[in-house]
Design a protein around this motif. Structure first.
Motif, PDB file in Angstrom:
ATOM      1  N   GLU A   1       0.957  -1.215  -0.069  1.00 53.13           N
ATOM      2  CA  GLU A   1      -0.053  -0.137   0.013  1.00 53.13           C
ATOM      3  C   GLU A   1       0.777   1.343   0.124  1.00 53.13           C
ATOM      4  OE1 GLU A   1      -3.136   2.393  -0.428  1.00 53.13           O
ATOM      5  OE2 GLU A   1      -3.347   0.149  -0.313  1.00 53.13           O
ATOM      6  N   PRO A   2       1.846   1.332   0.864  1.00 56.36           N
ATOM      7  CA  PRO A   2       2.555   2.677   0.743  1.00 56.36           C
ATOM      8  C   PRO A   2       3.363   2.962  -0.424  1.00 56.36           C
ATOM      9  CG  PRO A   2       3.108   1.396   2.926  1.00 56.36           C
ATOM     10  CD  PRO A   2       2.131   0.514   1.974  1.00 56.36           C
TER      11      PRO A   2
ATOM     12  N   HIS B   1      -5.177  -1.068 -10.123  1.00 53.90           N
ATOM     13  CA  HIS B   1      -5.765  -2.436  -9.502  1.00 53.90           C
ATOM     14  C   HIS B   1      -6.466  -3.308 -10.508  1.00 53.90           C
ATOM     15  CE1 HIS B   1      -4.605  -1.560  -5.421  1.00 53.90           C
ATOM     16  NE2 HIS B   1      -4.816  -0.440  -5.602  1.00 53.90           N
ATOM     17  N   LEU B   2      -6.218  -4.451 -10.377  1.00 57.33           N
ATOM     18  CA  LEU B   2      -7.233  -5.383 -11.022  1.00 57.33           C
ATOM     19  C   LEU B   2      -8.345  -6.162 -10.266  1.00 57.33           C
ATOM     20  CD1 LEU B   2      -4.257  -7.671 -12.972  1.00 57.33           C
ATOM     21  CD2 LEU B   2      -5.718  -5.755 -13.924  1.00 57.33           C
ATOM     22  N   LYS B   3      -9.242  -6.596 -10.899  1.00 51.50           N
ATOM     23  CA  LYS B   3     -10.399  -7.088 -10.323  1.00 51.50           C
ATOM     24  C   LYS B   3     -10.048  -8.601 -10.476  1.00 51.50           C
ATOM     25  CE  LYS B   3     -13.749  -3.817 -11.596  1.00 51.50           C
ATOM     26  NZ  LYS B   3     -15.063  -3.441 -12.351  1.00 51.50           N
ATOM     27  N   THR B   4      -9.278  -9.023 -11.168  1.00 53.90           N
ATOM     28  CA  THR B   4      -9.252 -10.370 -11.509  1.00 53.90           C
ATOM     29  C   THR B   4      -7.863 -11.022 -11.049  1.00 53.90           C
ATOM     30  OG1 THR B   4      -8.258 -10.011 -13.458  1.00 53.90           O
ATOM     31  CG2 THR B   4     -10.478 -10.319 -13.698  1.00 53.90           C
ATOM     32  N   ALA B   5      -7.114 -10.400 -10.334  1.00 54.47           N
ATOM     33  CA  ALA B   5      -5.617 -10.971  -9.848  1.00 54.47           C
ATOM     34  C   ALA B   5      -5.737 -11.850  -8.675  1.00 54.47           C
ATOM     35  CB  ALA B   5      -4.800  -9.876  -9.925  1.00 54.47           C
ATOM     36  N   MET B   6      -5.279 -12.795  -8.428  1.00 52.79           N
ATOM     37  CA  MET B   6      -5.298 -13.396  -7.149  1.00 52.79           C
ATOM     38  C   MET B   6      -3.698 -14.118  -7.094  1.00 52.79           C
ATOM     39  SD  MET B   6      -8.663 -15.793  -7.826  1.00 52.79           S
ATOM     40  CE  MET B   6      -8.916 -16.250  -6.255  1.00 52.79           C
ATOM     41  N   ALA B   7      -3.642 -14.693  -5.720  1.00 51.65           N
ATOM     42  CA  ALA B   7      -2.210 -15.078  -5.509  1.00 51.65           C
ATOM     43  C   ALA B   7      -2.309 -16.014  -4.359  1.00 51.65           C
ATOM     44  CB  ALA B   7      -1.406 -13.647  -4.822  1.00 51.65           C
ATOM     45  N   ILE B   8      -1.438 -16.884  -4.592  1.00 48.30           N
ATOM     46  CA  ILE B   8      -0.892 -17.973  -3.424  1.00 48.30           C
ATOM     47  C   ILE B   8       0.302 -17.645  -3.057  1.00 48.30           C
ATOM     48  CG2 ILE B   8      -0.427 -19.815  -5.289  1.00 48.30           C
ATOM     49  CD1 ILE B   8      -1.842 -21.862  -3.484  1.00 48.30           C
ATOM     50  N   GLY B   9       0.664 -18.217  -1.794  1.00 50.56           N
ATOM     51  CA  GLY B   9       1.684 -18.148  -1.119  1.00 50.56           C
ATOM     52  C   GLY B   9       2.379 -16.829  -0.743  1.00 50.56           C
ATOM     53  N   PHE B  10       1.376 -16.063  -0.589  1.00 57.92           N
ATOM     54  CA  PHE B  10       1.683 -14.514   0.180  1.00 57.92           C
ATOM     55  C   PHE B  10       1.406 -14.553   1.600  1.00 57.92           C
ATOM     56  CE2 PHE B  10       1.876 -13.290  -4.057  1.00 57.92           C
ATOM     57  CZ  PHE B  10       2.892 -12.047  -4.387  1.00 57.92           C
ATOM     58  N   PRO B  11       2.214 -13.747   2.504  1.00 58.38           N
ATOM     59  CA  PRO B  11       1.803 -13.861   3.837  1.00 58.38           C
ATOM     60  C   PRO B  11       0.252 -13.198   3.999  1.00 58.38           C
ATOM     61  CG  PRO B  11       3.874 -12.618   3.303  1.00 58.38           C
ATOM     62  CD  PRO B  11       3.073 -12.906   2.426  1.00 58.38           C
ATOM     63  N   ALA B  12      -0.327 -13.804   5.172  1.00 56.91           N
ATOM     64  CA  ALA B  12      -1.813 -13.580   5.394  1.00 56.91           C
ATOM     65  C   ALA B  12      -2.109 -12.153   5.211  1.00 56.91           C
ATOM     66  CB  ALA B  12      -2.113 -14.295   6.652  1.00 56.91           C
ATOM     67  N   GLU B  13      -1.141 -11.152   5.876  1.00 59.06           N
ATOM     68  CA  GLU B  13      -1.639 -10.010   6.026  1.00 59.06           C
ATOM     69  C   GLU B  13      -1.645  -9.042   4.730  1.00 59.06           C
ATOM     70  OE1 GLU B  13       2.917 -10.252   6.659  1.00 59.06           O
ATOM     71  OE2 GLU B  13       1.129 -11.340   7.661  1.00 59.06           O
ATOM     72  N   GLN B  14      -1.250  -9.936   3.569  1.00 53.62           N
ATOM     73  CA  GLN B  14      -1.360  -9.162   2.292  1.00 53.62           C
ATOM     74  C   GLN B  14      -2.504  -9.738   1.602  1.00 53.62           C
ATOM     75  OE1 GLN B  14       2.485  -9.600   0.424  1.00 53.62           O
ATOM     76  NE2 GLN B  14       3.749  -8.524   1.584  1.00 53.62           N
ATOM     77  N   ILE B  15      -3.201 -10.639   2.078  1.00 61.44           N
ATOM     78  CA  ILE B  15      -4.436 -11.097   1.336  1.00 61.44           C
ATOM     79  C   ILE B  15      -5.737 -10.533   1.779  1.00 61.44           C
ATOM     80  CG2 ILE B  15      -5.596 -13.238   1.155  1.00 61.44           C
ATOM     81  CD1 ILE B  15      -2.768 -13.537   0.019  1.00 61.44           C
ATOM     82  N   GLU B  16      -6.549  -9.972   0.834  1.00 70.21           N
ATOM     83  CA  GLU B  16      -7.890  -9.570   1.206  1.00 70.21           C
ATOM     84  C   GLU B  16      -9.017 -10.622   1.351  1.00 70.21           C
ATOM     85  OE1 GLU B  16      -8.941  -6.677  -1.877  1.00 70.21           O
ATOM     86  OE2 GLU B  16      -7.119  -5.250  -1.202  1.00 70.21           O
ATOM     87  N   ASP B  17      -9.750 -10.435   2.403  1.00 68.48           N
ATOM     88  CA  ASP B  17     -10.873 -11.424   2.204  1.00 68.48           C
ATOM     89  C   ASP B  17     -11.990 -11.211   1.409  1.00 68.48           C
ATOM     90  OD1 ASP B  17      -9.576 -12.802   4.404  1.00 68.48           O
ATOM     91  OD2 ASP B  17     -10.240 -11.447   5.847  1.00 68.48           O
TER      92      ASP B  17
END
Length: 136
Positions: A107-108, A120-136
């Motif tokens: 964010e900063p 920002h994309l509506k369609t991007a997803m990720a795996i393997g990132f720290p939990a604090e970087q994942i949106e619910d």
């Protein structure tokens, strides 16, 4: 101030580059990991200010359709001098206009990337990132 951006990885001081990434991101990676990341990347840029290594960036790509820029880092002692901007302009110039380019940014730092047209994309997803970087 003489800024040189290098595309090749000849004579890189990997310990120095690792230290820069550690200071910029606040975490320490093994030297071999940084070297592997840069050597396995599709394209890299290293910034030298008056002969001193001060930053770098790398990207992965298929060279035809997609690319992802990662790990833009400038030593905190040399930030706010346009070095990160020059690294981004240089690495972005390697991709044809039709290539879709992603980048990861906390964010900063997102306003910095918006200057280059990132959104920002509506369609991007990720795996393997720290939990604090994942949106619910």
């Amino acid at each position: 101030m003489e800024l040189l951006l290098k595309e090749d990885l000849e004579s890189v001081d990997w310990q120095q580059l690792t230290d820069i990434y550690g200071r910029a991101y606040g975490n320490k990676m093994p030297v071999q990991r940084i070297e592997n990341i840069f050597r396995r990347s599709y394209v890299t840029r290293l910034a030298y200010l008056n002969g001193q290594l001060v930053g770098g960036v790398y990207a992965f790509s298929d060279g035809e359709l997609d690319a992802t820029i990662h790990g833009l880092a400038v030593d905190p002692k040399f930030q706010r001098r346009g070095i990160g901007t020059q690294l981004m302009k240089s690495i972005l110039s390697t991709f044809p206009k039709h290539v879709a380019v992603l980048c990861t940014a906390e964010e900063p730092y997102q306003d910095f990337y918006r200057k280059f047209g990132f959104q920002h994309l509506k369609t991007a997803m990720a795996i393997g990132f720290p939990a604090e970087q994942i949106e619910d």
